[in-house]
Each structure stands twice: as structure tokens, then as C-alpha cells.
Design a protein around this motif. Structure first.
Motif, PDB file in Angstrom:
ATOM      1  N   HIS A 477      80.633  36.310  47.746  1.00 41.86           N
ATOM      2  CA  HIS A 477      81.046  35.490  47.626  1.00 41.86           C
ATOM      3  C   HIS A 477      80.563  34.462  47.179  1.00 41.86           C
ATOM      4  CE1 HIS A 477      83.312  38.011  49.732  1.00 41.86           C
ATOM      5  NE2 HIS A 477      84.680  38.566  47.810  1.00 41.86           N
ATOM      6  N   ASP A 478      81.252  33.505  46.683  1.00 39.41           N
ATOM      7  CA  ASP A 478      80.233  31.293  47.355  1.00 39.41           C
ATOM      8  C   ASP A 478      80.994  30.873  48.443  1.00 39.41           C
ATOM      9  OD1 ASP A 478      82.875  30.951  45.690  1.00 39.41           O
ATOM     10  OD2 ASP A 478      81.198  29.894  44.281  1.00 39.41           O
ATOM     11  N   GLU A 479      81.574  29.818  48.379  1.00 38.03           N
ATOM     12  CA  GLU A 479      82.464  29.095  49.469  1.00 38.03           C
ATOM     13  C   GLU A 479      84.136  29.068  48.929  1.00 38.03           C
ATOM     14  OE1 GLU A 479      80.397  25.566  49.920  1.00 38.03           O
ATOM     15  OE2 GLU A 479      78.509  25.796  51.550  1.00 38.03           O
ATOM     16  N   ALA A 480      83.809  29.264  47.264  1.00 35.96           N
ATOM     17  CA  ALA A 480      84.757  29.203  46.675  1.00 35.96           C
ATOM     18  C   ALA A 480      85.696  30.248  46.158  1.00 35.96           C
ATOM     19  CB  ALA A 480      84.949  27.824  46.031  1.00 35.96           C
ATOM     20  N   HIS A 517      74.817  32.302  39.345  1.00 31.45           N
ATOM     21  CA  HIS A 517      76.644  32.354  40.475  1.00 31.45           C
ATOM     22  C   HIS A 517      77.390  31.485  39.371  1.00 31.45           C
ATOM     23  CE1 HIS A 517      77.895  28.744  43.134  1.00 31.45           C
ATOM     24  NE2 HIS A 517      78.543  29.476  43.302  1.00 31.45           N
ATOM     25  N   THR A 519      80.569  30.258  37.973  1.00 36.29           N
ATOM     26  CA  THR A 519      82.135  29.928  38.686  1.00 36.29           C
ATOM     27  C   THR A 519      83.168  29.561  38.012  1.00 36.29           C
ATOM     28  OG1 THR A 519      80.626  27.893  38.290  1.00 36.29           O
ATOM     29  CG2 THR A 519      80.414  28.620  40.489  1.00 36.29           C
TER      30      THR A 519
END
Length: 555
Positions: A477-480, A517, A519
Motif C-alpha cells: 500500500h501507499d499512504e492513501a 506506483h 495512483t
């Protein structure tokens, strides 16, 4: 292993009693029978099922009998017969060198502490060569018999201990910049000392000082480990005494090197053999081996195998490669995505439901999306990209544009079901991408996954000449609510991630890493950033715009 060590110790004591050998020869035989087997024990590299490899077992079987033949060579004057008896041990050292090379090929340079261990083993054939040169009575650069024998001892003790002990210590601590410099120094300095002995006394002195400085830092690390990390009492005692012995022997080595460098005898060869040789063999090396044999620190790098594609490419790949080589599974229903269900990546460390639904939909319905890519070769790699482009255009694989060649590349593609049993992985499908304008193939990438409860990895094979390049990517996961796919080592422990080249019988860990990454922007849609590094240096950046639209097709 303990039985073999005791048997080796018995044979060494027997050789001391029976053979008319000098003290230097007895030190070398101590390596044959005792310390070399222990070096292999502390750095054993097991197979997937936890058993030693065939090569490791072969070395174990041959060590004592070939060492005994080497010992018997000292019963005879140096010459043809004595040299012939030494060849068995030369074979053992070559197998140990091969063992170190194969260890290295599994992981490459990324895990510096493991490369230190690999380098120590790779040096071993040089020790066998110098031993054979002594027993054959070869005249090498007019060296005397004693210098040739001492060089053989150098490659059986210092050249093994310095990098291997540094690597074992590195398994137990963070890799600071100082450690990296010390590790590099302790890997190359044993070879530099040998070169200095051969060609230049001043160079030898500089190499000895470099070696001593690196080993002093190793002593500092071991003291810290004894005080903070090592709990076993015997291991702490052995490692402490080993480090103290190293300080004494390094002091003599530096004095001897200074004397040779300036043409003044400060320490004689006899004193070096008695103090430096004895202290190294029985103090620094033996006690260090006993300590590390008790500790047996676990490697951070994953030494075990994982599922990989059996697909091997040719000198031309292109978009029809799969059809030409009958990889397409026509018995399966058409597939629309890189995965049928993104939840296959669910594990203890990854929750697919935290990822934005549009990103999950892209992986499950890839044919419904179109891709636009902007490629940038970074500073220092622009010239190499031109050379690379000439090759990739002919092979039609990993065929990326040059800087300023295209402002934005419009990709079309197809998702193709692949024979999973033939490939060797689960539920395999290929994503073939080509340039919409030119029709030239960009990628032929064959997707699968593997893993377990703790991690599930994306497993992507790209057929290339004589094998395939496989990217094993950790899913994070990323931060969001974005998605990260990376080959960078797992900070939480050992993992399979990395970029590898698979030949028919060989796995090579490449000095490459990559990260994707992905998004979501509610107004602009999906975006993906692809970054690549070589030897830790960034060299390629690809930015993708992913739009909903039927630009790929299912087959």
C-alpha cells in the motif's frame, strides 16, 4: 558437521605426529582439515527443502580425503609426484570457488554482506593454485619456496576470514556507509596484498594498511555485537578473544609491511610465521569460526528458490513470439485482465480492499484501458540508451523510445492465456504491448503470482535470448489508496523480490531494481510512475497515463 570437524582435527594431529613437515606446512594442513570445513559450515546455503545442495555435499565428501592426499604430498620432495598428490585439494578449492560463484549469482551485489561471503569462497582456488605451485616446485617470478607457501596460507586464512567474517557481522547490523566501505575494503584488500607481494613492496604495504584499517573496524563491530546483540556466553568469549588476537596479528602485519615497503627489516619472516601465522590460525580464525558457528546469523537475502517461468526467448521476440512457439493456450477462455481477481494478493501484510476500486479494476479488466507512456533516460545513461535502442529494435522486446523520440507513446495491447503447466507457474497470461503508430513490439510480459500467507508476489517473466528476465515484485500500500509494486528488498525480512535472469540451469540476480506506483486522481484518472535503478543509480523513468477505453484486446 561436528563429526567431520573432529575427524579433521584428528587427521591434522596425526599429520603433525607422522609427517616430517615444517611449521608453515602444518598451519596449511590445519586449514585443510579444520578451518576450511568450518568456513563452509558457518555460511551453508541450503536448498528449498532445507538440505545442502549437491555441490556442497560433494565438497564435504571430498574435503578430508583430498586434504589427506595433500598432506601425503609433504612426504615427498617437491616435484611431479608431490604435485600430482596436491591436485585433489586443488579440485576441492575450485569446487568451493564455484560454490561461492553460484551463491553470488543467486542474489548479485545487492546484499553486500552476502557478497562478502561469496568473495571469500571465490578466492579459494587461488589458495589451491599456490599450494600446487609449491608441491610441483614451480618457479613463479623467482619467488622462493617459503613465499609461495605463505601465499597459499594467505588464501586459506586471511582471504577467507576477512570477507566472510565481515559478511556474518553484516547480517546482524544495519548497513551504514562505513560498513559498505569496510566491506568493500575487506573484500579487495586480501587480493591487493597478494598483488603487492608479487609486484611491489610499497603497494603491499599500502594494501596491508588498508586491510588492517578494515579489520580494526570489524573488531569495533564485533565488540558492539558482544555488548548488545550476542547472548550466548561461549560465543561472546570466543569472539572477544578472536578480536584481541586479530589486533596482535595485524600489528605484526603492519610492521612487516612497513619494513618491506621501506627496505628495512622490522619483523622477520620467522617472527611473522610464529606470531602472525599462529595468532591468525588458532586465535582470530579458529575462535572466530567457533563463535560464528554458535551464532549462525540468518541471512536477510532469500537463498531459496521460487516458481519461475520455463519460457526461454530467442534473438527475435516480437508480438508473435508466443504463437510461433506454441505458448498460447487455446483451450482456456479469453482473459481480460492481468489477474482474474485482485484478491489473490491478499496476505498478512497486504489488504487488496484498501486499494482504490479503479486500480483493482485496471488489473482485472486490463483490456478495457488504454496506455500512454512518456519515457525518460536519466543523466549518464542517454548515450547507453542509444546503443541499447539498436539492440531492442531488432529483438523487439523491452523496446523503449529514446529521449525526445516521442512526447507520448500510445500503446495498444492484448492479454493472451498461456499454457500454465508448460510455463511452470499458476494461471499464466501474457500482456503484449506494441506502439500504435509503428506497430513495433514494446513488451512481451508473461504474468503470474506466487507466495503464501505472509506475502504474495507479482511474478512477471519477459522472454529474452536463451532465457527470461523475471521481475518478482512485492505488493504494498501507499499512504492513501494507491498501489506500490517493488523489487527492492523487504525491510521486514527475507523475501523473493528482485530482478533475475533465468537460463536453463542458472538463476542470476541482476543489479537492477524497479518500482511502480499506481495512483488515482478523480479528475485525471489513473497514473503510474515506473522507476528503475542499476547498481542503486536511477537510470530510467516512465510515466503512464491510463485511460478507460478499449485499446487492448482479449484473446
Amino acid at each position: 558437521m561436528y563429526v567431520q570437524t573432529l575427524a579433521g582435527l584428528f587427521l591434522w594431529l596425526l599429520s603433525v605426529w607422522l609427517l616430517p613437515a615444517g611449521y608453515i606446512e602444518r598451519l596449511l594442513l590445519f586449514a585443510f582439515f579444520v578451518t576450511v570445513p568450518l568456513f563452509l559450515f558457518v555460511a551453508e546455503d541450503p536448498n528449498q527443502n532445507g538440505t545442502p545442495s549437491r555441490l556442497y555435499q560433494t565438497i564435504q565428501y571430498l574435503q578430508l580425503p583430498m586434504g589427506a592426499l595433500g598432506a601425503l604430498s609433504f612426504l615427498l620432495p617437491a616435484g611431479g609426484v608431490a604435485g600430482a598428490l596436491s591436485l585433489g585439494w586443488v579440485l576441492v578449492t575450485c569446487l568451493i570457488g564455484l560454490y561461492g560463484l553460484l551463491r553470488f549469482l543467486k542474489r548479485g551485489f545487492y546484499f553486500l554482506e552476502e557478497f562478502c561471503i561469496d568473495a571469500g569462497f571465490i578466492y579459494m582456488p587461488l589458495g589451491g593454485f599456490w599450494f600446487a605451485a609449491h608441491r610441483f616446485s614451480f618457479d613463479i617470478m623467482h619467488f622462493g619456496s617459503v613465499i609461495i607457501l605463505l601465499t597459499a596460507i594467505h588464501f586459506h586464512f586471511s582471504s577467507l576470514a576477512a570477507p566472510i567474517f565481515t559478511g556474518l557481522a553484516g547480517r546482524m547490523r544495519e548497513k551504514t556507509r562505513i560498513y559498505r566501505w569496510v566491506a568493500a575494503g575487506n573484500v579487495i584488500s586480501p587480493m591487493l596484498i597478494a598483488v603487492g607481494i608479487t609486484y611491489s613492496r610499497m603497494f603491499e604495504w599500502i594494501a596491508v594498511v588498508l586491510f588492517a584499517a578494515g579489520m580494526l573496524v570489524y573488531v569495533y563491530y564485533t565488540v558492539r555485537l558482544v555488548l548488545t546483540a550476542i547472548k550466548n556466553r561461549n560465543a561472546r568469549i570466543f569472539l572477544t578473544v578472536s578480536s584481541l588476537a586479530l589486533l596482535v596479528t595485524m600489528g605484526f602485519a603492519v610492521c612487516y609491511g612497513i619494513g618491506r615497503g621501506f627496505g628495512v627489516q622490522i619483523v622477520s619472516i620467522g617472527d611473522m610465521v610464529l606470531v602472525h601465522g599462529t595468532g591468525n590460525a588458532f586465535g582470530f580464525v579458529l575462535l572466530g569460526l567457533l563463535a560464528w558457528g554458535i551464532i549462525r546469523p540468518e541471512p536477510r537475502a532469500n537463498m531459496l528458490d521460487f516458481p519461475h517461468s520455463r519460457m526461454r526467448g530467442q534473438w527475435r521476440i516480437s508480438r508473435d513470439f508466443l504463437e510461433r512457439n506454441r505458448w498460447v493456450d487455446t483451450s482456456r477462455l479469453p482473459v481480460k485482465g492481468l489477474v482474474d481477481d485482485f484478491s489473490i494478493y491478499k496476505s498478512e501484510t497486504f489488504d487488496p480492499m484498501r486499494i482504490h476500486p479503479e486500480i483493482r479494476a485496471f488489473y482485472e479488466q486490463t483490456t478495457e484501458y488504454s496506455l500512454f507512456a512518456q519515457t525518460r533516460w536519466l543523466r549518464g545513461f542517454v548515450f547507453l540508451s542509444r546503443v541499447y535502442k539498436r539492440i531492442s529494435e531488432k529483438v523487439e522486446q523491452l523496446n523503449l523510445p529514446l529521449n525526445n523520440e516521442k512526447e507520448q507513446q500510445n500503446m495498444e495491447g492484448a492479454i493472451i492465456p498461456i499454457h500454465s503447466e508448460r510455463d511452470g507457474r499458476r494461471n499464466v497470461r501474457a500482456w503484449v504491448r506494441w506502439d500504435k503508430e509503428s506497430g513495433k513490439t514494446i513488451f512481451v510480459a508473461v504474468y503470474s503470482h506466487h507466495g503464501g500467507e505472509r506475502r504474495t508476489y507479482m511474478n512477471i517473466a519477459l522472454p529474452l535470448p536463451s532465457g527470461n528476465m523475471t521481475g518478482v515484485l512485492r505488493v504494498e500500500h501507499d499512504e492513501a489508496d494507491g498501489l506500490i509494486l517493488t523489487s527492492l528488498p523487504d525491510p521486514l525480512g527475507k523475501g523473493d523480490e528482485g530482478i533475475y535472469y533465468f537460463f536453463r540451469y542458472l538463476r542470476l540476480r541482476l543489479p537492477l531494481n524497479e518500482t511502480f506506483h499506481i495512483t488515482i486522481n478523480e479528475r485525471r484518472g489513473l497514473r503510474a510512475k515506473h522507476r528503475m535503478w542499476m547498481f542503486g543509480i536511477p537510470f530510467l523513468a516512465i510515466d503512464y497515463v491510463i485511460k478507460l477505453g478499449p485499446k487492448n484486446r482479449a484473446e
